[in-house]
Design a protein around this motif. Sequence first.
Motif: not given
Length: 127
Positions: A96-99, A103-104
Amino acid sequence: MNKNQWTALLYGWVSLFGILIISSFILALLLNFTEFSESALSLVTLIIGILALFIGGLIAGLKGKNKGWMIGAMIGVGFTLLIFLVQYLGYQQGFTLKQTAYHSLYLAVALLGGIIGVNLSGTEEVE
């Protein structure tokens, strides 16, 4: 990459996953035997992940003695790739965008750990 850098990566990944396994066990015990809420678990796991990746990058940088940015990036990318493969192949879900943001952050922290580890090692090795 030379043999010394591969050895450094191995040390970094082993320390990273060792920290994650031990902390997962401790969190499972806390959830089972205390009043620790699952709502607080999200923040705690984020902090543990950040610390584990920093320490993994730091150890890899200390062992590698040069190219800390590359060693730290490899630690972060390896972790992210493993998590993505487990999630995608095991649960048929992408990030997802949150994940992706998490991870960034993990990649940046591991990279920083690798850079600091090389600078703390004190000796420079020229290829």
